[in-house]
Design an enzyme around this catalytic site. Structure first.
Site, PDB file in Angstrom:
ATOM      1  N   CYS A  67       0.843  -1.198   0.000  1.00  0.00           N
ATOM      2  CA  CYS A  67       0.000   0.000   0.000  1.00  0.00           C
ATOM      3  C   CYS A  67       0.880   1.251   0.000  1.00  0.00           C
ATOM      4  O   CYS A  67       1.709   1.438   0.905  1.00  0.00           O
ATOM      5  CB  CYS A  67      -0.912  -0.028   1.223  1.00  0.00           C
ATOM      6  SG  CYS A  67      -1.809   1.490   1.463  1.00  0.00           S
ATOM      7  N   HIS A  73      -8.669   7.801   2.572  1.00  0.00           N
ATOM      8  CA  HIS A  73      -8.090   9.150   2.548  1.00  0.00           C
ATOM      9  C   HIS A  73      -9.186  10.169   2.302  1.00  0.00           C
ATOM     10  O   HIS A  73     -10.102   9.939   1.525  1.00  0.00           O
ATOM     11  CB  HIS A  73      -6.978   9.277   1.502  1.00  0.00           C
ATOM     12  CG  HIS A  73      -7.339   8.785   0.134  1.00  0.00           C
ATOM     13  ND1 HIS A  73      -7.352   7.447  -0.179  1.00  0.00           N
ATOM     14  CD2 HIS A  73      -7.709   9.444  -0.981  1.00  0.00           C
ATOM     15  CE1 HIS A  73      -7.706   7.309  -1.452  1.00  0.00           C
ATOM     16  NE2 HIS A  73      -7.943   8.504  -1.954  1.00  0.00           N
TER      17      HIS A  73
END
Ligand code: 5GP
Ligand code: ZN
Length: 111
Positions: free
Chosen positions: A4, A100
Protein backbone atom coordinates in the site's frame (compact mmCIF):
# COMPACT_ATOMS: atom_id res chain seq x y z
CA UNK A 1 -0.08 -3.58 4.27
CA UNK A 2 3.09 -4.32 2.32
CA UNK A 3 2.07 -2.98 -1.06
CA UNK A 4 0.00 0.00 0.00
CA UNK A 5 1.49 3.31 -1.14
CA UNK A 6 -0.06 5.23 1.73
CA UNK A 7 1.20 2.72 4.33
CA UNK A 8 4.61 3.28 2.77
CA UNK A 9 4.15 7.03 3.28
CA UNK A 10 3.18 6.38 6.93
CA UNK A 11 6.29 4.22 7.36
CA UNK A 12 8.49 6.77 5.53
CA UNK A 13 9.40 4.26 2.81
CA UNK A 14 8.09 6.84 0.33
CA UNK A 15 8.69 10.56 0.73
CA UNK A 16 5.81 12.98 1.00
CA UNK A 17 5.26 16.61 1.80
CA UNK A 18 3.76 16.20 5.28
CA UNK A 19 1.66 19.11 6.56
CA UNK A 20 0.28 17.51 9.74
CA UNK A 21 0.68 14.44 11.89
CA UNK A 22 -0.41 13.10 15.24
CA UNK A 23 -0.70 9.62 16.77
CA UNK A 24 -3.63 8.63 14.58
CA UNK A 25 -3.47 10.65 11.35
CA UNK A 26 -0.99 11.98 8.86
CA UNK A 27 -1.71 14.58 6.16
CA UNK A 28 0.39 15.37 3.12
CA UNK A 29 0.17 17.29 -0.16
CA UNK A 30 -1.36 15.42 -3.08
CA UNK A 31 1.31 14.63 -5.70
CA UNK A 32 -1.07 15.60 -8.50
CA UNK A 33 -3.05 18.54 -7.11
CA UNK A 34 -6.54 19.24 -8.44
CA UNK A 35 -6.73 22.61 -6.65
CA UNK A 36 -4.21 25.24 -5.48
CA UNK A 37 -4.33 23.51 -2.09
CA UNK A 38 -4.88 19.75 -2.23
CA UNK A 39 -4.09 17.74 0.89
CA UNK A 40 -4.83 14.12 1.74
CA UNK A 41 -5.53 13.08 5.33
CA UNK A 42 -5.19 9.40 6.15
CA UNK A 43 -5.42 7.29 9.26
CA UNK A 44 -2.06 5.65 9.97
CA UNK A 45 -3.98 2.40 10.42
CA UNK A 46 -4.71 0.67 7.10
CA UNK A 47 -8.43 0.76 6.26
CA UNK A 48 -9.15 0.18 2.57
CA UNK A 49 -12.07 2.57 2.11
CA UNK A 50 -15.25 4.01 3.58
CA UNK A 51 -16.85 0.68 2.70
CA UNK A 52 -14.47 -1.09 5.08
CA UNK A 53 -15.30 0.98 8.16
CA UNK A 54 -16.63 -0.84 11.22
CA UNK A 55 -18.74 0.38 14.14
CA UNK A 56 -15.52 0.63 16.17
CA UNK A 57 -14.16 3.19 13.71
CA UNK A 58 -16.76 5.84 14.62
CA UNK A 59 -14.33 7.83 16.71
CA UNK A 60 -11.63 7.61 14.06
CA UNK A 61 -13.98 8.97 11.39
CA UNK A 62 -15.06 11.85 13.61
CA UNK A 63 -11.42 12.58 14.31
CA UNK A 64 -10.69 12.57 10.60
CA UNK A 65 -13.25 15.32 9.92
CA UNK A 66 -12.06 17.39 12.89
CA UNK A 67 -8.49 17.00 11.65
CA UNK A 68 -9.61 18.35 8.28
CA UNK A 69 -10.99 21.42 10.05
CA UNK A 70 -7.71 21.86 11.91
CA UNK A 71 -5.62 21.58 8.76
CA UNK A 72 -7.92 23.99 6.90
CA UNK A 73 -7.23 26.50 9.67
CA UNK A 74 -3.48 25.78 9.52
CA UNK A 75 -3.25 26.37 5.75
CA UNK A 76 -5.52 29.44 5.86
CA UNK A 77 -8.65 28.24 4.07
CA UNK A 78 -10.97 27.60 6.99
CA UNK A 79 -12.90 30.84 6.55
CA UNK A 80 -12.69 31.12 2.75
CA UNK A 81 -14.01 27.62 2.21
CA UNK A 82 -12.86 24.23 1.09
CA UNK A 83 -14.18 20.95 -0.20
CA UNK A 84 -13.83 17.57 1.50
CA UNK A 85 -14.14 14.43 -0.58
CA UNK A 86 -13.95 10.67 -0.21
CA UNK A 87 -13.83 8.61 -3.39
CA UNK A 88 -15.29 5.20 -2.59
CA UNK A 89 -14.52 2.40 -5.02
CA UNK A 90 -13.10 2.33 -8.55
CA UNK A 91 -16.38 3.53 -10.06
CA UNK A 92 -15.97 6.78 -8.14
CA UNK A 93 -12.28 7.15 -8.95
CA UNK A 94 -10.70 5.65 -5.83
CA UNK A 95 -7.23 4.62 -6.98
CA UNK A 96 -5.50 4.06 -3.63
CA UNK A 97 -7.08 1.49 -1.34
CA UNK A 98 -6.16 3.23 1.91
CA UNK A 99 -8.84 5.51 3.33
CA UNK A 100 -8.09 9.15 2.55
CA UNK A 101 -9.97 12.41 2.82
CA UNK A 102 -9.21 14.99 0.14
CA UNK A 103 -9.09 18.64 1.25
CA UNK A 104 -9.34 20.99 -1.72
CA UNK A 105 -9.18 24.76 -1.60
CA UNK A 106 -7.20 27.90 -2.19
CA UNK A 107 -9.10 29.13 -5.24
CA UNK A 108 -9.36 32.84 -5.85
CA UNK A 109 -12.32 34.42 -4.14
CA UNK A 110 -15.47 34.20 -6.22
CA UNK A 111 -17.79 37.16 -5.75
P1 5GP B 1 -8.13 8.66 -5.02
O1 5GP B 1 -8.28 8.81 -6.50
O2 5GP B 1 -7.72 7.25 -4.63
O3 5GP B 1 -9.28 9.17 -4.22
O4 5GP B 1 -6.95 9.62 -4.61
C1 5GP B 1 -5.62 9.22 -4.53
C2 5GP B 1 -4.80 10.48 -4.57
O5 5GP B 1 -3.50 10.13 -4.17
C3 5GP B 1 -4.69 11.10 -5.97
O6 5GP B 1 -5.19 12.42 -5.92
C4 5GP B 1 -3.21 11.03 -6.28
O7 5GP B 1 -2.73 12.17 -6.95
C5 5GP B 1 -2.57 10.88 -4.91
N1 5GP B 1 -1.35 10.12 -4.89
C6 5GP B 1 -1.10 8.92 -5.48
N2 5GP B 1 0.14 8.48 -5.21
C7 5GP B 1 0.69 9.42 -4.41
C8 5GP B 1 1.98 9.52 -3.78
O8 5GP B 1 2.86 8.66 -3.90
N3 5GP B 1 2.20 10.65 -3.04
C9 5GP B 1 1.26 11.61 -2.88
N4 5GP B 1 1.60 12.67 -2.14
N5 5GP B 1 0.04 11.54 -3.45
C10 5GP B 1 -0.23 10.46 -4.20
ZN1 ZN C 1 -2.40 1.28 3.63
Amino acid sequence: MMNCIFCKIVNKKINSDVVYKDEIFIAFKDINPMAPIHILIIPKKHIASINHLKEDDKELVGGLILTAQKIAEQVGIREKGYKLAFNVGRGAGQMIDHLHLHILGGWENKE
